[in-house]
Design a protein around this motif. Structure first.
Motif, PDB file in Angstrom:
ATOM      1  N   TYR A 145      42.190  49.277  41.545  1.00 19.39           N
ATOM      2  CA  TYR A 145      41.058  49.806  42.307  1.00 19.39           C
ATOM      3  C   TYR A 145      41.289  51.279  42.575  1.00 19.39           C
ATOM      4  CZ  TYR A 145      44.258  48.956  46.252  1.00 19.39           C
ATOM      5  OH  TYR A 145      45.351  48.945  47.077  1.00 19.39           O
ATOM      6  N   ASP A 146      40.231  52.002  42.976  1.00 14.77           N
ATOM      7  CA  ASP A 146      40.335  53.455  43.190  1.00 14.77           C
ATOM      8  C   ASP A 146      40.884  53.758  44.584  1.00 14.77           C
ATOM      9  OD1 ASP A 146      38.186  53.153  44.978  1.00 14.77           O
ATOM     10  OD2 ASP A 146      36.735  53.497  43.384  1.00 14.77           O
ATOM     11  N   TYR A 207      37.410  34.807  35.717  1.00 17.43           N
ATOM     12  CA  TYR A 207      37.664  35.174  37.107  1.00 17.43           C
ATOM     13  C   TYR A 207      37.214  36.611  37.332  1.00 17.43           C
ATOM     14  CZ  TYR A 207      40.647  31.004  37.443  1.00 17.43           C
ATOM     15  OH  TYR A 207      41.123  29.722  37.434  1.00 17.43           O
ATOM     16  N   LEU A 208      36.982  36.934  38.614  1.00 19.82           N
ATOM     17  CA  LEU A 208      36.608  38.296  38.992  1.00 19.82           C
ATOM     18  C   LEU A 208      37.527  38.793  40.097  1.00 19.82           C
ATOM     19  CD1 LEU A 208      32.688  38.195  39.097  1.00 19.82           C
ATOM     20  CD2 LEU A 208      34.148  39.159  37.309  1.00 19.82           C
ATOM     21  N   CYS A 209      37.999  40.018  39.913  1.00 19.06           N
ATOM     22  CA  CYS A 209      38.678  40.748  40.986  1.00 19.06           C
ATOM     23  C   CYS A 209      37.628  41.630  41.657  1.00 19.06           C
ATOM     24  CB  CYS A 209      39.792  41.632  40.432  1.00 19.06           C
ATOM     25  SG  CYS A 209      41.081  40.743  39.537  1.00 19.06           S
ATOM     26  N   GLY A 210      37.481  41.510  42.979  1.00 15.90           N
ATOM     27  CA  GLY A 210      36.433  42.257  43.665  1.00 15.90           C
ATOM     28  C   GLY A 210      36.949  43.120  44.803  1.00 15.90           C
ATOM     29  N   VAL A 211      36.267  44.243  45.017  1.00 17.24           N
ATOM     30  CA  VAL A 211      36.532  45.127  46.155  1.00 17.24           C
ATOM     31  C   VAL A 211      35.205  45.346  46.870  1.00 17.24           C
ATOM     32  CG1 VAL A 211      37.358  47.375  46.923  1.00 17.24           C
ATOM     33  CG2 VAL A 211      38.442  46.246  44.959  1.00 17.24           C
ATOM     34  N   PHE A 217      26.750  48.216  45.495  1.00 19.40           N
ATOM     35  CA  PHE A 217      27.319  47.019  44.875  1.00 19.40           C
ATOM     36  C   PHE A 217      28.834  47.002  45.039  1.00 19.40           C
ATOM     37  CE2 PHE A 217      23.345  47.586  42.525  1.00 19.40           C
ATOM     38  CZ  PHE A 217      22.820  46.301  42.583  1.00 19.40           C
ATOM     39  N   ASP A 218      29.386  45.811  45.209  1.00 12.42           N
ATOM     40  CA  ASP A 218      30.840  45.662  45.208  1.00 12.42           C
ATOM     41  C   ASP A 218      31.388  45.980  43.820  1.00 12.42           C
ATOM     42  OD1 ASP A 218      30.663  44.893  47.837  1.00 12.42           O
ATOM     43  OD2 ASP A 218      30.782  42.740  47.402  1.00 12.42           O
ATOM     44  N   VAL A 219      32.639  46.380  43.777  1.00  9.18           N
ATOM     45  CA  VAL A 219      33.266  46.763  42.515  1.00  9.18           C
ATOM     46  C   VAL A 219      34.055  45.570  41.974  1.00  9.18           C
ATOM     47  CG1 VAL A 219      34.849  48.375  41.386  1.00  9.18           C
ATOM     48  CG2 VAL A 219      33.393  49.153  43.277  1.00  9.18           C
ATOM     49  N   PHE A 220      33.899  45.308  40.669  1.00 11.92           N
ATOM     50  CA  PHE A 220      34.534  44.138  40.064  1.00 11.92           C
ATOM     51  C   PHE A 220      35.250  44.510  38.769  1.00 11.92           C
ATOM     52  CE2 PHE A 220      30.990  42.445  42.515  1.00 11.92           C
ATOM     53  CZ  PHE A 220      31.598  41.405  43.209  1.00 11.92           C
ATOM     54  N   SER A 221      36.241  43.701  38.450  1.00 14.07           N
ATOM     55  CA  SER A 221      36.876  43.726  37.134  1.00 14.07           C
ATOM     56  C   SER A 221      37.022  42.274  36.688  1.00 14.07           C
ATOM     57  CB  SER A 221      38.237  44.432  37.173  1.00 14.07           C
ATOM     58  OG  SER A 221      39.112  43.785  38.077  1.00 14.07           O
ATOM     59  N   ALA A 222      36.840  42.039  35.388  1.00 10.75           N
ATOM     60  CA  ALA A 222      36.781  40.674  34.865  1.00 10.75           C
ATOM     61  C   ALA A 222      38.107  40.271  34.229  1.00 10.75           C
ATOM     62  CB  ALA A 222      35.653  40.542  33.851  1.00 10.75           C
TER      63      ALA A 222
END
Length: 443
Positions: A145-146, A207-211, A217-222
């Motif tokens: 994440y940033d 799965y999703l990693c969320g911030v 919008f929330d930030v996601f990575s797959a």
């Protein structure tokens, strides 16, 4: 006759009432999902009618009013306690994006609050991180994440729908341990990790990693997780005898040359007791192909399932499963090989005993035949003597002459065959049956 409300709407349209918006509300929603537009209002307007409109808020632009019943697309709820009117827009489409107005009807100019709605596809993401794990093992997933999200809520959910990820999160940074899931946040590196233990085949999937963001919008990575099944593991059956030794041969790939070798006992890999290479368990023959573990002086308690491997992780193909059965000596019958061994070992003794028996039988038989032959010859001689005496007496009528004649005949019968001639062999074979001759040759 126009109503007072219609007159107000025309006046507001003519006076561009929407230009007097109080603040701006940003709303974000996902395609196919619902979104709620919450608009606060000042005290004293609890009894006033509220509404939601778009475009220029003309008569035909009104979408729903607080005095109306809920519609399929729009529904409204006015919470007079908190002084917030909430309009829910269902089944969002991309053409729903745009500018809206929350209005409060009053005499003169209505009160407007501008709403900006953004609609996004409910899927993620263009880039997917592929992760592999092994059944009954564990896996760690990294989620970057940033720097602006250091203090934001992190969460991890199953699936690829951002719209419901936070609500269905299996773990969050506010609750870092939940069953098989554990979350750890390293703010210095800007990465939070999620560890899943005791993996099963059902854990495979997206799965999703969320911030979480305060706005937008929330930030996601797959992440795509693949859990491998232990389908190709080599399994062997071994048997041993109590008091003796048994050997396990385990594969040892060349790239495991510097790895420690393991042997453990247990019905499951996840519940396996490591056996030390001391006492009755010893390590032998470590080379590029395999290593061996020898168990000496087997005991009945040594029966069970064993696992040997040469890698710190349970990776498919890096271990071998053994099922060991220890049998007691009393309960174990002779095998075919052992029976043949004892048979060949005892064969010379049996042959010797048989020869001795045959020799004794032949000697006894020969003696009996010799005695029978002597008795026969004696009987013949006595019969011949009797005949000679009678003939001599008839001829010579003199006892002295008859005695001399019998003596002469007896001498001729005993000496009429010369030694070494064919007639001698004939006499021998006549006086000795075939069985006696065979025994003589055998001896």
């Amino acid at each position: 006759m126009w109503s007072h409300q219609n007159l107000q709407l025309m006046l507001c349209t003519a006076l561009s009432c929407v230009s007097s918006a109080a603040g701006l509300i940003l709303v974000f929603g996902y395609e196919g999902r619902d979104v709620m537009v919450s608009c606060p209002y000042d005290p004293g307007y609890e009894r006033y009618q509220k509404y939601l409109c778009n475009s220029s808020c003309g008569y035909s632009d009104f979408l729903i009013r607080s005095s109306q019943e809920n519609k399929t697309k729009y529904s409204v709820y006015d919470d007079k306690t908190t002084r917030v009117v909430t309009v829910t827009i269902s089944d969002l489409h991309f053409d729903d994006a745009g500018k809206y107005w929350c209005g409060v009807t009053r005499a003169g100019k209505d009160i407007y609050t501008e709403v900006q709605l953004e609609v996004k596809a409910d899927r993620c993401c263009d880039t997917v991180n592929n992760i592999q794990g092994n059944e009954d093992g564990s896996v760690t997933i990294s989620c970057p994440y940033d720097s602006q999200s250091d203090n934001k809520l992190k969460f991890f959910c199953r699936g690829n729908r951002p719209s419901t990820c936070l609500q269905q999160a299996v773990i969050t940074s506010s609750n870092t341990q939940d069953g098989r899931f554990r979350l750890s946040d390293d703010r210095k590196s800007g990465i939070f990790t999620v560890t899943i233990s005791s993996l099963t085949l059902k854990d495979s999937g997206s799965y999703l990693c969320g911030v979480q963001r305060n706005s937008g919008f929330d930030v996601f990575s797959a992440v795509d997780l693949e859990v491998k099944e232990w389908c190709c593991v080599e399994s062997k059956n071994l048997s041993g005898i109590a008091g003796r030794a048994v050997t396990f041969q385990c594969p040892y790939p060349p790239h495991h040359r510097n790895n420690m070798t393991f042997l453990c006992k247990g019905a499951q890999r996840s519940d396996c007791t490591y056996m030390t290479y001391q006492g009755r368990f010893t390590l032998h023959n470590v080379n590029a192909a395999f290593f061996s573990v020898v168990i000496t002086k087997l005991e009945a308690e040594d029966s069970g399932t064993y696992w040997c491997r040469s890698d710190p992780e349970w990776i498919v193909g890096n271990y071998t499963q053994f099922h060991l059965t220890v049998e007691e000596v009393e309960q174990r019958g002779l095998s075919i090989i052992e029976a043949q061994y004892w048979l060949f070992a005892a064969l010379p003794v049996l042959l010797l005993i048989l020869i001795i028996i045959l020799v004794k039988v032949c000697r006894t038989k020969r003696r009996q035949l010799n005695e029978a032959a002597v008795d026969m010859n004696t009987s013949k001689l006595e019969a011949a003597d009797a005949q000679d005496v009678t003939s001599g007496e008839d001829i010579y009528k003199n006892d002295d002459v008859a005695a001399m004649f019998r003596q002469q005949k007896r001498t001729q019968q005993r000496t009429h065959v010369l030694p070494g001639t064919a007639d001698e062999d004939q006499v021998i074979y006549e006086n000795n049956p075939t069985e006696q001759i065979y025994c003589n040759h055998f001896i």
